[in-house]
Design a protein around this motif. Structure first.
Motif, PDB file in Angstrom:
ATOM      1  N   ASP A 110      58.102  41.386  17.494  1.00  0.00           N
ATOM      2  CA  ASP A 110      57.678  40.003  17.688  1.00  0.00           C
ATOM      3  C   ASP A 110      56.291  39.939  18.321  1.00  0.00           C
ATOM      4  O   ASP A 110      55.442  39.152  17.930  1.00  0.00           O
ATOM      5  N   ARG A 154      52.898  38.369  16.513  1.00  0.00           N
ATOM      6  CA  ARG A 154      52.036  37.355  17.125  1.00  0.00           C
ATOM      7  C   ARG A 154      50.612  37.872  17.262  1.00  0.00           C
ATOM      8  O   ARG A 154      49.645  37.117  17.133  1.00  0.00           O
ATOM      9  N   LEU A 199      54.689  34.868  10.308  1.00  0.00           N
ATOM     10  CA  LEU A 199      56.071  34.541  10.633  1.00  0.00           C
ATOM     11  C   LEU A 199      56.969  35.309   9.681  1.00  0.00           C
ATOM     12  O   LEU A 199      56.703  35.365   8.469  1.00  0.00           O
ATOM     13  N   THR A 235      61.293  36.872   9.172  1.00  0.00           N
ATOM     14  CA  THR A 235      62.657  37.082   9.647  1.00  0.00           C
ATOM     15  C   THR A 235      63.021  38.538   9.392  1.00  0.00           C
ATOM     16  O   THR A 235      62.485  39.171   8.480  1.00  0.00           O
ATOM     17  N   GLY A 291      57.141  36.408  15.434  1.00  0.00           N
ATOM     18  CA  GLY A 291      55.888  35.681  15.502  1.00  0.00           C
ATOM     19  C   GLY A 291      55.977  34.403  16.287  1.00  0.00           C
ATOM     20  O   GLY A 291      54.947  33.803  16.608  1.00  0.00           O
ATOM     21  N   VAL A 292      57.196  33.939  16.592  1.00  0.00           N
ATOM     22  CA  VAL A 292      57.368  32.717  17.378  1.00  0.00           C
ATOM     23  C   VAL A 292      57.269  33.031  18.869  1.00  0.00           C
ATOM     24  O   VAL A 292      56.521  32.402  19.615  1.00  0.00           O
TER      25      VAL A 292
END
Length: 903
Positions: free
Chosen positions: A595, A599, A628, A630, A674-675
């Motif tokens: 993650d 980002r 982004l 999953t 990415g969140v």
């Protein structure tokens, strides 16, 4: 009379005036007297048989209607004609024997009238205007022009013969003649008159200008004196038809040359029959208009419309596929037969073989391949434009026709090579038909058109028309260039697409596991279907990563977006996953680190500072640059048969246990990569042998045609059917094919990745696991246990190396570790040895100096093993090494040589 008569407005001196409209009329062109005197030489003898006919003469008298009467010697009316009765309104009984002044002259003018009659009876001629009573005229009075000619009776007495004409009729005739003369002489249209003998009587100046001869040359001329024989026969037949039937003929096309010029002109002729006042046919009148310019304009307009329609069709039909040969055939489908009779397309061979740049040599003589041919006159290949391969296209033996698919060259001095070399169109006229019956001798003309796209010549198009067709003109040349250019751009696009497609495939294949991945304790099958069939790349990926201890990491991810950019992002994330997996982190830790990486990839500079700057940047920045994705990450241990899952916003894995239906595992969903801002959770599940685990992306179960829940239910149903995963004898490849065929996988909306793994586990006989106390004697015990286990497995060739390395690791665990020591040997495709202790400090390999007594253990492990490493555990760490199984040919690295190499 109660009203003032019309004659009262006429001054007395005008009565008896010597001005005669009749005398003026007789001198006009086309009048009866003039035309009769002029036509005597040509028509009197030919019309002698018609003189004694009973029909009216059809002359000017039919229009004037002249009346006559005579005066006796006593000044009274002696004779009264029927025309006089019609004109003056008196019957013979009312007029004969009466004084003419009293008979029809108004009372107020009778005195003057008697003086004039007296003068007449004195023997003088008289012509003048005489008022008379006429009930039909306005005011009851009309005016007649009277011509009195003195005469004598049988006794020699003075008498008079009188001729009277109504002035109104005379004036009307004068007006009609003047108007007719004005129309005939001043009309912008060509007027002409034919007599009943089909000879010209008269033409106007415009007609003479149109047909290019002086006016006087047309009198007495026939149609054959004006036009070529075929056209003259048509005109003569039309004249006779109009004369006989009385039906008009309009817009009859006539073609022929004009004097002094070889240009053929086109005229539009209209004909109609002329009649006399009595209704008798007296000739044929016609109008002729030069429509050569209009016809040319119509042909030009028709040609332009035809070309526009052809270009419109070309736009719709050329370039419908990204295949070079198909595009060439589409060009010929448009051109033949609408534009030409034969056509071919040659493309550079290097272009077709996939060279990076079109290979055309500077001299235009590079190898070409004929990729398409079309003909409206022949079914097979013919030497049509191919005759221009020779240096002298007009002589010598014709070359063999080029077959479709044949590779050939054009000589340097050939016209085709010149067209390729200069990128200029060549127009070549056909061969002389006396040279033989080859089709090359039947050509009218040929266009050699280089196919140019983005300033690069990619091939040559040839268009030919056979004899009897219209030769190519400038407009045809421009159209051919446009057609070839459109096809060339499509061909070049296909070349560029093929190049990019090959690059994309290389990229995609480099990012996905090669072939069928292998893993300890797992049977694996996978499928990847790109949503974009044009590039075959996308953002979905799957991976199978071998971890220490024969464990396996299963990964499926989906980058938001499509196409090449999504594939690049996917490659970056996949590489990051592999790097993190080699650190042997827990699944939740892997996703947390991933993650952060996602980002960083989506922020300017890819750094923490860059991310901070990106968060404060303008909100209107392009969100498509944000990475982004999953992802679901699972680690399977074949020894314990337990699998640990962590999820980052991905769809849950599906599990099918033996004898059970498919179910979706309750893995905490987490936030997409990415969140940021949220930790990831993991769960551990024990998987029985024979269970099937399915990881997938949303393209498999979601589309516009059905909702996600419906797609998930269909997926579970496909896994649970007789052909599905609940049959232990079903191969995973068959199960994958069954799932893909059962679901809607051809919607083309998103990529599809499917990874299936059937759990087998390591047999208990392939695992050796022992607990050793934290005691120096455990080193010797560990060597004994390793030797016995390897001998039981039949791996005597690995005993010496294994004993040495186990001794080094157990010694390190005693020296630097804490608590009990655990030794485990795992046999599958390789031999893995693991040593566990309770210390979290990871071992560090260093290079010992020559004077050092220790520090060479891990160097030795690195020299003798296929790989080694360490990982954290919930209660310490594990140090491991891996040895390749002996293949019967090589005995592996020599431990003595390895020890000696350390000094």
């Amino acid at each position: 009379m109660s009203e003032k008569p019309a004659g009262a407005d006429i001054p007395e001196e005008t009565v008896g005036s010597q001005v005669s409209p009749v005398s003026q009329m007789s001198s006009m062109p086309g009048s009866a007297s003039g035309s009769a005197s002029a036509s005597v030489p040509g028509s009197v003898l030919g019309a002698m048989s018609d003189v004694w006919q009973s029909s009216p003469p059809g002359s000017i008298y039919d229009y004037i209607r002249i009346a006559s009467f005579s005066l006796g010697s006593d000044g009274r009316i002696a004779q009264w004609s029927e025309r006089a009765a019609e004109l003056l309104g008196l019957t013979a009984a009312q007029a004969v024997g009466k004084d003419p002044v009293d008979a029809f002259v108004p009372a107020e003018l009778r005195e003057t009238g008697r003086r004039k009659v007296a003068d007449i009876l004195d023997g003088r001629e008289w012509t003048g205007l005489v008022p008379y009573r006429s009930p039909q005229a306005p005011g009851g009075v009309s005016i007649a022009e009277v011509y009195v000619m003195p005469s004598q009776d049988e006794d020699g007495e003075r008498t008079a013969l009188c001729i009277a004409v109504d002035v109104g009729a005379l004036r009307g005739l004068e007006t009609d003649l003047a108007a007719s003369q004005a129309v005939f002489g001043q009309s912008p249209l060509g007027f002409f008159l034919f007599g009943t003998d089909l000879r010209m009587l008269r033409v106007n100046e415009r007609f003479a200008t149109v047909f290019g001869r002086p006016v006087e040359e047309y009198r007495g001329a026939t149609a054959h004196d004006l036009l070529p024989r075929g056209e003259a026969d048509r005109l003569a037949a039309a004249l006779r038809q109009v004369l006989d039937s009385g039906s008009s003929l309009t817009d009859m096309p006539i073609m022929g040359p004009v004097p002094g010029s070889h240009d053929r002109r086109r005229w539009s002729v209209s004909l109609y029959r002329l009649h006399s006042g009595s209704g008798r046919p007296i000739g044929i009148a016609g109008l002729a208009t030069d429509v050569t310019g209009r016809r040319r304009a119509e042909q030009e307009a028709a040609g332009v419309r035809r070309n526009l329609a052809l270009l419109n069709e070309a736009g719709a039909r050329i370039g419908t596929s990204l295949d070079l040969e198909t595009t060439a055939r589409e060009l010929l489908d448009v051109a033949v037969p609408q534009f030409c009779d034969l056509a071919s397309v040659d493309l550079y061979q290097g272009l077709l073989s996939g060279d990076e740049t079109p290979p055309g040599l500077a001299d235009g003589s590079a190898e070409l391949r004929r990729v398409a041919f079309a003909s409206a006159v022949s079914d097979g290949p013919v030497a049509f434009g191919d005759i221009y391969r020779t240096e002298d296209s007009g002589q010598g033996e014709l070359p063999k026709p080029i077959d479709v698919g044949e590779v050939h060259r054009y000589p340097f001095h050939s016209l085709c090579a010149h067209a390729l070399r200069t990128a200029q169109v060549r127009v070549v006229t056909g061969r002389d038909s006396g040279e033989g019956m080859e089709l090359g001798a039947m050509l009218q003309s040929t266009l050699l058109v280089p196919m140019v796209a983005r300033d690069t010549v990619v091939g040559l198009a040839q268009f030919s028309r056979t004899k009897g067709s219209e030769p190519f003109g400038e407009r045809d040349r421009a159209l051919a260039v446009e057609l070839a250019a459109r096809a060339a751009v499509s061909i070049d696009n296909a070349r560029l697409y093929r190049r990019e497609h090959e690059r994309a495939l290389i990229l995609q294949r480099s990012l996905l596991p090669p072939g069928d991945p292998e893993a300890a304790g797992l049977d694996i099958a996978c499928r990847y279907l790109p949503g974009n069939a044009a590039t075959e790349v996308g953002g979905d990926w799957f991976d199978v990563i071998e971890l220490p201890g024969h464990r396996t990491a299963l990964v499926v991810g989906d980058v938001m977006g499509r196409g090449l950019r999504a594939a690049v992002a996917m490659g970056e994330l996949r590489t990051a996953v592999r790097t993190l997996a080699l650190l042997d982190l827990e699944p939740a830790e892997v996703l947390s680190a991933l993650d952060e990486i996602a980002r960083g990839l989506g922020a300017p500079g890819g750094s923490t500072a860059g991310r901070a700057a990106g968060r404060s940047a303008d909100a209107s920045s392009d969100l498509s640059e944000v990475y982004l994705a999953t992802c679901v990450y699972a680690v399977y241990d074949p020894v314990t048969r337990r699998c640990t899952f962590a999820n980052a916003g991905h769809l849950p894995p599906a599990l099918v246990e033996p004898g059970e239906g498919a179910l979706l595992m309750e893995v905490p969903p987490g936030m997409p990569l990415g969140v940021g801002g949220e930790p990831f959770e993991e769960i551990e599940v024990e998987l029985p042998d024979g269970a099937l685990l399915a990881l997938y992306t949303d393209g498999l179960v979601e589309s516009r045609d059905h909702a996600l829940d419906e797609g998930l239910q269909d997926f579970r149903t496909a896994l649970s059917t007789d052909e599905g995963a609940d049959r232990p004898d079903s191969s995973l490849e068959d199960i994958c094919d069954h799932v893909l065929s059962s679901l809607d996988t051809h919607h083309g909306e998103d990529d599809i990745a499917l990874l299936m793994a059937r759990v087998q586990g390591l047999p208990s006989g392939s695992v050796g696991d022992w607990q050793l106390p934290s005691d120096p004697q455990s080193v010797g015990r560990a060597r004994e246990l390793a030797r016995e286990q390897l001998e039981s497995w039949g791996m005597e060739g690995l005993v010496d190396t294994t004993e040495l390395l186990v001794s080094e690791l157990v010694t390190n665990a005693l020296r630097y570790g804490e608590g009990e020591i655990r030794l485990r040997l795992l046999l599958d495709r390789t031999l893995v040895c693991e040593v566990w202790d309770g210390n979290l400090v990871q071992p560090r390999r260093r290079r010992a100096r020559d004077t050092d007594e220790g520090g060479r253990g891990l160097q030795l492990v690195g020299l003798l093993s296929a790989g080694w490493g360490s990982r954290r555990t919930p209660h310490g760490k594990t140090v491991w090494f891996e040895l390749a199984l002996p293949d019967g040919e090589s005995s592996g690295p020599d431990s003595v040589e390895a020890l000696l190499s350390l000094w």
